[in-house]
Enzyme design. Structure first.
Site, PDB file in Angstrom:
ATOM      1  N   LYS A  23      62.832  16.460 -40.800  1.00 47.78           N
ATOM      2  CA  LYS A  23      61.415  16.388 -40.444  1.00 47.78           C
ATOM      3  C   LYS A  23      61.241  17.199 -39.170  1.00 47.78           C
ATOM      4  CE  LYS A  23      57.678  13.954 -41.791  1.00 47.78           C
ATOM      5  NZ  LYS A  23      57.272  13.487 -43.111  1.00 47.78           N
ATOM      6  N   HIS A  74      42.979  10.453 -54.128  1.00 47.66           N
ATOM      7  CA  HIS A  74      43.689  11.328 -55.074  1.00 47.66           C
ATOM      8  C   HIS A  74      44.612  10.538 -55.988  1.00 47.66           C
ATOM      9  CE1 HIS A  74      42.402  14.259 -52.035  1.00 47.66           C
ATOM     10  NE2 HIS A  74      42.334  15.066 -53.078  1.00 47.66           N
ATOM     11  N   VAL A  75      45.464   9.709 -55.385  1.00 47.33           N
ATOM     12  CA  VAL A  75      46.441   8.965 -56.190  1.00 47.33           C
ATOM     13  C   VAL A  75      45.761   7.814 -56.923  1.00 47.33           C
ATOM     14  CG1 VAL A  75      48.569   7.613 -56.141  1.00 47.33           C
ATOM     15  CG2 VAL A  75      48.311   9.555 -54.592  1.00 47.33           C
TER      16      VAL A  75
HETATM   17  N1  LIG Z   1      49.029  12.210 -52.464  1.00 49.37           N
HETATM   18  C1  LIG Z   1      50.299  11.984 -52.755  1.00 49.37           C
HETATM   19  O1  LIG Z   1      50.888  12.644 -53.612  1.00 49.37           O
HETATM   20  C2  LIG Z   1      51.053  10.893 -52.039  1.00 49.37           C
HETATM   21  C3  LIG Z   1      52.454  10.876 -52.104  1.00 49.37           C
HETATM   22  C4  LIG Z   1      53.155   9.831 -51.478  1.00 49.37           C
HETATM   23  C5  LIG Z   1      52.439   8.849 -50.791  1.00 49.37           C
HETATM   24  N2  LIG Z   1      51.063   8.904 -50.733  1.00 49.37           N
HETATM   25  C6  LIG Z   1      50.364   7.844 -50.002  1.00 49.37           C
HETATM   26  O2  LIG Z   1      49.452   7.191 -50.896  1.00 49.37           O
HETATM   27  C7  LIG Z   1      48.251   6.823 -50.216  1.00 49.37           C
HETATM   28  C8  LIG Z   1      47.045   7.457 -50.905  1.00 49.37           C
HETATM   29  O3  LIG Z   1      47.211   8.865 -50.912  1.00 49.37           O
HETATM   30  P1  LIG Z   1      46.022   9.813 -51.418  1.00 49.37           P
HETATM   31  O4  LIG Z   1      46.576  11.176 -51.485  1.00 49.37           O
HETATM   32  O5  LIG Z   1      45.375   9.215 -52.614  1.00 49.37           O
HETATM   33  O6  LIG Z   1      45.036   9.720 -50.178  1.00 49.37           O
HETATM   34  P2  LIG Z   1      43.448   9.930 -50.184  1.00 49.37           P
HETATM   35  O7  LIG Z   1      43.075  10.175 -48.770  1.00 49.37           O
HETATM   36  O8  LIG Z   1      43.038  10.890 -51.236  1.00 49.37           O
HETATM   37  O9  LIG Z   1      42.919   8.494 -50.647  1.00 49.37           O
HETATM   38  C9  LIG Z   1      42.877   7.361 -49.840  1.00 49.37           C
HETATM   39  C10 LIG Z   1      41.679   6.526 -50.291  1.00 49.37           C
HETATM   40  O10 LIG Z   1      41.679   5.308 -49.575  1.00 49.37           O
HETATM   41  C11 LIG Z   1      40.360   5.021 -49.177  1.00 49.37           C
HETATM   42  N3  LIG Z   1      40.397   4.134 -48.029  1.00 49.37           N
HETATM   43  C12 LIG Z   1      40.572   4.433 -46.719  1.00 49.37           C
HETATM   44  N4  LIG Z   1      40.533   3.317 -45.979  1.00 49.37           N
HETATM   45  C13 LIG Z   1      40.353   2.286 -46.832  1.00 49.37           C
HETATM   46  C14 LIG Z   1      40.243   0.883 -46.679  1.00 49.37           C
HETATM   47  N5  LIG Z   1      40.300   0.303 -45.484  1.00 49.37           N
HETATM   48  N6  LIG Z   1      40.094   0.116 -47.793  1.00 49.37           N
HETATM   49  C15 LIG Z   1      40.030   0.693 -49.015  1.00 49.37           C
HETATM   50  N7  LIG Z   1      40.107   2.018 -49.220  1.00 49.37           N
HETATM   51  C16 LIG Z   1      40.261   2.808 -48.139  1.00 49.37           C
HETATM   52  C17 LIG Z   1      39.749   6.371 -48.884  1.00 49.37           C
HETATM   53  O11 LIG Z   1      38.330   6.323 -48.939  1.00 49.37           O
HETATM   54  C18 LIG Z   1      40.333   7.200 -50.032  1.00 49.37           C
HETATM   55  O12 LIG Z   1      39.531   7.153 -51.190  1.00 49.37           O
HETATM   56  C19 LIG Z   1      48.459   7.264 -48.759  1.00 49.37           C
HETATM   57  O13 LIG Z   1      49.005   6.184 -48.034  1.00 49.37           O
HETATM   58  C20 LIG Z   1      49.498   8.363 -48.875  1.00 49.37           C
HETATM   59  O14 LIG Z   1      50.258   8.496 -47.690  1.00 49.37           O
HETATM   60  C21 LIG Z   1      50.374   9.891 -51.340  1.00 49.37           C
END
Ligand SMILES: NC(=O)c1ccc[n+]([C@@H]2O[C@H](COP(=O)([O-])OP(=O)(O)OC[C@H]3O[C@@H](n4cnc5c(N)ncnc54)[C@H](O)[C@@H]3O)[C@@H](O)[C@H]2O)c1
Length: 358
Positions: free
Chosen positions: A80, A180-181
């Site tokens: 990292k 996204h996820v």
């Molecule tokens: N994108 C990836 O491929 C990936 C890979 C590994 C881990 N992650 C982890 O998964 C999680 C989601 O990733 P993502 O890419 O979907 O992120 P994202 O930012 O697209 O989505 C997060 C969602 O959570 C919502 N949110 C924020 N605060 C909130 C709350 N207090 N209550 C309810 N909803 C709330 C946001 O409005 C958003 O829709 C993150 O913790 C990220 O670190 C993502």
């Protein structure tokens, strides 16, 4: 702080302090372990209060990547980088080109990617100076569908371990976060027959999942107390904590969010209450699998097949937990260490001849 003692205790191979006078760049690249392959992990751009904070964060995050990459079955070690400064700065080109040069100087021992505070465009600047970078604009693209599929498989494995069947038909799943996820995952869960209870801070995202997946929406803080089979955090870290655990009325916690346990002891508390926890970094490994697919030139289908393996990995973590009597969050580390030690101990079938004249 005795820096060598700290890195020896945490098991790091190499830590590089980097400085570029012209751009004002200050970075630390930490390589934790390269037994399995080049150390891969993103670059975090953050206004650390002190240099020590930056150093410790680089050490902690790089060690985490060793475990994440190992348990995902990838031929990657853990590393990292951190850049110290204001991550909103508009002056990015020279900072990230300087960073790229320092990454390049490690000759491929470290491969960088995006992380908190950095963007795809920043990685394009890094790429101007080195090929040892993943997640650049033109390559693997949005990882979230691969991540979601891996989480789906982790949920199936957890269901199998808890109820003896993968089937999610009729199971109620409380899903926090429809980004996204979360949105991809909602579709897979709905297709598998699950009933979704969802929340998000974005009303538009809720409306979409309510419409397309027949989900029921609840207020932000209500999600923890929903009577459901599974809680699936896909928004923020630290959501398993002293406040939320007493509210949970589920048998499984499995989701995508990073660092779901506020502290390790919250993993112990889930265990004590009989709630099965699929460790976050095992369940969400689809993200790093997607990065790996960029390095290896895999197709999206091949990446999805690799993410399928998360099912077996989660089961092996549960087996390890059961056989050794430790909580699942610790068992994940043991499974990762087993793989690293097995590769480290492999008999070399091609001995070197150090004195051979060529
Ligand atoms: N994108 C990836 O491929 C990936 C890979 C590994 C881990 N992650 C982890 O998964 C999680 C989601 O990733 P993502 O890419 O979907 O992120 P994202 O930012 O697209 O989505 C997060 C969602 O959570 C919502 N949110 C924020 N605060 C909130 C709350 N207090 N209550 C309810 N909803 C709330 C946001 O409005 C958003 O829709 C993150 O913790 C990220 O670190 C993502």
């Amino acid at each position: 702080m005795q820096h060598f003692e700290v890195i020896a205790e945490m098991g790091h191979e190499q830590v590089v302090f980097c400085h570029d006078k012209a751009s004002g760049y200050r970075g630390i690249i930490a390589i934790h372990d390269t037994t399995l392959g080049p150390a891969l992990g993103g670059t975090r751009f953050w206004n650390y209060a002190t240099d020590e904070d930056a150093f410790i964060d680089a050490l902690r995050l790089s060690r985490g990547m060793t475990y994440k990459n190992a348990v995902a079955g990838l031929n990657l070690g853990g590393g990292k980088a951190v850049i110290i400064g204001d991550n909103k700065t508009p002056h990015r080109e020279m900072l990230f080109r300087a960073h790229g040069r320092f990454c390049d100087s490690l000759g491929g021992r470290y491969v960088t990617a995006e992380d908190v505070g950095t963007t795809v465009e920043d990685m394009d600047f890094v790429h101007m100076e080195t090929t040892h970078v993943a997640g650049i604009g033109s390559k693997s693209g949005d990882p979230s569908s691969v991540t979601a599929h891996g989480v789906f498989r982790a949920i199936e494995a957890s269901a199998h371990a808890r109820w003896g069947s993968n089937s999610l038909e009729g199971r109620t799943i409380a899903l926090q976060g429809l980004g996204h996820v979360g949105t991809h995952l909602a579709k897979e869960l709905h297709a598998a027959g699950a009933q979704l209870v969802v929340t998000d801070i974005d009303a538009g995202r809720i409306a979409h999942v309510v419409d397309t997946c027949g989900a029921r929406a609840v207020a932000l803080n209500e999600i923890y107390g929903v009577k459901a089979d599974i809680f699936t955090p896909c928004a923020l870290g630290g959501v398993i904590n002293d406040d939320t655990i007493p509210q949970l009325q589920v048998e499984i916690v499995a989701g995508a969010a990073n660092n779901q346990l506020l502290e390790d002891r919250h993993g112990d508390e889930l265990e004590r209450r009989g709630i099965l926890y699929a460790p976050d970094y095992v369940a969400n490994a689809g993200g790093v699998i997607n990065v790996y697919s960029e390095l290896t030139g895999w197709s999206r289908d091949r990446a999805l097949r690799k993410a399928d393996e998360i099912y077996e990995t989660v089961l092996s973590v549960f087996r390890m937990a059961k056989s050794t009597g430790i909580p699942t969050y610790q068992a994940a580390d043991r499974v990762a260490e087993q793989r690293i030690n097995a590769v480290r101990g492999m008999i070399r079938t091609w001995p070197q001849y150090p004195n051979k004249e060529t």
